[in-house]
Write a protein that holds these residues in place. Structure first.
Motif, short mmCIF file in Angstrom:
data_model
loop_
_atom_site.label_atom_id
_atom_site.label_comp_id
_atom_site.label_asym_id
_atom_site.label_seq_id
_atom_site.Cartn_x
_atom_site.Cartn_y
_atom_site.Cartn_z
N TYR A 32 0.82 -1.22 0.00
CA TYR A 32 0.00 0.00 0.00
C TYR A 32 0.85 1.26 0.00
O TYR A 32 0.38 2.33 -0.39
CB TYR A 32 -0.92 -0.03 1.22
CG TYR A 32 -1.98 1.04 1.23
CD1 TYR A 32 -2.89 1.16 0.17
CD2 TYR A 32 -2.11 1.92 2.30
CE1 TYR A 32 -3.87 2.13 0.17
CE2 TYR A 32 -3.10 2.89 2.32
CZ TYR A 32 -3.97 2.99 1.26
OH TYR A 32 -4.93 3.95 1.27
N ILE A 33 2.10 1.12 0.43
CA ILE A 33 3.01 2.27 0.48
C ILE A 33 3.19 2.90 -0.89
O ILE A 33 3.44 4.10 -1.02
CB ILE A 33 4.39 1.84 1.05
CG1 ILE A 33 5.29 3.05 1.29
CG2 ILE A 33 5.06 0.83 0.13
CD1 ILE A 33 4.84 3.99 2.33
N LEU A 34 3.01 2.10 -1.95
CA LEU A 34 3.22 2.59 -3.32
C LEU A 34 2.17 3.61 -3.73
O LEU A 34 2.45 4.49 -4.55
CB LEU A 34 3.22 1.40 -4.30
CG LEU A 34 4.29 0.34 -4.06
CD1 LEU A 34 4.11 -0.84 -5.03
CD2 LEU A 34 5.69 0.94 -4.22
N SER A 35 0.98 3.50 -3.17
CA SER A 35 -0.10 4.44 -3.54
C SER A 35 -0.54 5.31 -2.36
O SER A 35 -1.47 6.10 -2.49
CB SER A 35 -1.32 3.66 -4.06
OG SER A 35 -1.79 2.75 -3.08
N PHE A 36 0.15 5.20 -1.24
CA PHE A 36 -0.26 5.89 -0.02
C PHE A 36 -0.32 7.40 -0.20
O PHE A 36 -1.24 8.06 0.28
CB PHE A 36 0.71 5.53 1.11
CG PHE A 36 0.37 6.14 2.44
CD1 PHE A 36 -0.89 5.98 3.00
CD2 PHE A 36 1.31 6.89 3.13
CE1 PHE A 36 -1.21 6.54 4.23
CE2 PHE A 36 1.00 7.46 4.35
CZ PHE A 36 -0.25 7.28 4.90
N ALA A 37 0.64 7.98 -0.91
CA ALA A 37 0.71 9.43 -1.07
C ALA A 37 -0.45 9.98 -1.91
O ALA A 37 -0.66 11.20 -1.94
CB ALA A 37 2.04 9.83 -1.70
N LYS A 38 -1.19 9.10 -2.58
CA LYS A 38 -2.30 9.55 -3.41
C LYS A 38 -3.65 9.41 -2.71
O LYS A 38 -4.69 9.57 -3.34
CB LYS A 38 -2.32 8.75 -4.71
CG LYS A 38 -1.06 8.91 -5.56
CD LYS A 38 -1.14 8.07 -6.82
CE LYS A 38 0.12 8.20 -7.66
NZ LYS A 38 0.07 7.36 -8.88
N THR A 39 -3.62 9.10 -1.43
CA THR A 39 -4.86 8.85 -0.70
C THR A 39 -5.15 9.95 0.32
O THR A 39 -4.28 10.74 0.67
CB THR A 39 -4.78 7.50 0.04
OG1 THR A 39 -3.70 7.57 0.99
CG2 THR A 39 -4.52 6.37 -0.93
N ILE A 40 -6.40 9.95 0.78
CA ILE A 40 -6.82 10.93 1.77
C ILE A 40 -6.02 10.78 3.06
O ILE A 40 -5.60 11.77 3.67
CB ILE A 40 -8.33 10.78 2.07
CG1 ILE A 40 -9.15 11.12 0.83
CG2 ILE A 40 -8.74 11.66 3.24
CD1 ILE A 40 -10.64 10.90 1.00
N GLU A 41 -5.82 9.52 3.50
CA GLU A 41 -5.17 9.34 4.79
C GLU A 41 -3.76 9.89 4.85
O GLU A 41 -3.27 10.26 5.91
CB GLU A 41 -5.20 7.88 5.26
CG GLU A 41 -4.55 6.92 4.31
CD GLU A 41 -5.59 6.02 3.68
OE1 GLU A 41 -5.43 4.80 3.73
OE2 GLU A 41 -6.55 6.56 3.11
N PHE A 42 -3.07 9.94 3.70
CA PHE A 42 -1.72 10.52 3.68
C PHE A 42 -1.77 11.96 4.20
O PHE A 42 -0.98 12.36 5.06
CB PHE A 42 -1.14 10.48 2.27
CG PHE A 42 0.14 11.26 2.13
CD1 PHE A 42 1.34 10.73 2.55
CD2 PHE A 42 0.13 12.54 1.56
CE1 PHE A 42 2.53 11.46 2.44
CE2 PHE A 42 1.30 13.27 1.44
CZ PHE A 42 2.50 12.73 1.88
#
Length: 221
Positions: free
Chosen positions: A152-162
């Motif tokens: 999930y780290i690969l897309s984490f920066a594109k999410t709300i929770e980031f």
């Protein structure tokens, strides 16, 4: 310095309002996710902040103090501890701690503040706020460990929770010394207190603006 503090305190409320409006505007996209509760929370806390602002304007300082100590601040910590606990649970990974216990620990700390420390000469409930901030930082570290250990780290920066996690840890970690030493600073180091208060208000504004970015970010986790 007083004028700057007043401007920034109003800026905090405005930034909360902007974040709440952003959350409402994305309600349809967020309706089936955990983040819809963040939008509801922001509406609640924003309403409390405007009531508090009006009470200060009308010089109702006793009411203002009770509003923050018994409603606004507990709501803030209980919600974010719950939110972080839900994020940890959503990863479906084994953890060494039970995240929901953080809510119980904070509640105990708040009651100690209310029934014991408030009987002392303290103007602010620093103990429960410090405990709550430390618990949030611990939960964020646990959650980030889960993220790093997964794809999930690969897309984490594109999410709300980031953006939400970034806002929470930036504010509560960096403001921890301020709230922990609040009573000492107000009684003995007024100038240092005012400088740190300006910094904390700026951190709070940044946190809510980061929430706004998270709501408006195109990809929802």
């Amino acid at each position: 310095m007083v004028a700057i503090i007043m401007i920034l305190s109003t800026g905090v409320i405005i930034s909360e309002t902007i974040a709440a409006i952003a959350g409402i505007s994305q309600h349809r996209k967020l309706s089936d996710s955990l983040w819809s509760y963040l939008a509801y929370y922001l509406i609640w806390i924003c309403t409390l902040e405007w009531i508090g602002w009006l009470s200060r304007l009308w010089n109702k300082m006793d009411f203002n103090s009770r509003l923050y100590n018994y409603v606004s601040i507990p709501s803030e910590y209980l919600f974010f501890l719950w939110l972080l606990s839900q994020l940890i649970r959503s990863r479906k990974q084994k953890v060494l701690v039970i995240p929901e216990y953080s809510i119980l620990i904070y509640a105990i700390a708040w009651f100690l503040d209310h029934f014991y420390f408030s009987k002392q000469t303290y103007a602010f409930q620093s103990f429960s706020v410090t405990v709550g901030s430390i618990l949030m930082v611990v939960l964020i570290i646990v959650y980030l460990y889960q993220i790093v250990a997964s794809d999930y780290i690969l897309s984490f920066a594109k999410t709300i929770e980031f953006w939400v996690i970034l806002g929470i840890i930036s504010y509560y970690l960096l403001s921890l010394p301020y709230y922990g030493t609040y009573n000492t600073l107000t009684q003995n180091y007024k100038h240092i207190f005012e400088i740190y208060q300006v910094i904390v208000y700026c951190l709070s504004i940044c946190m809510y603006l980061l929430f706004t970015v998270g709501f408006l970010w195109p990809k929802k986790s």
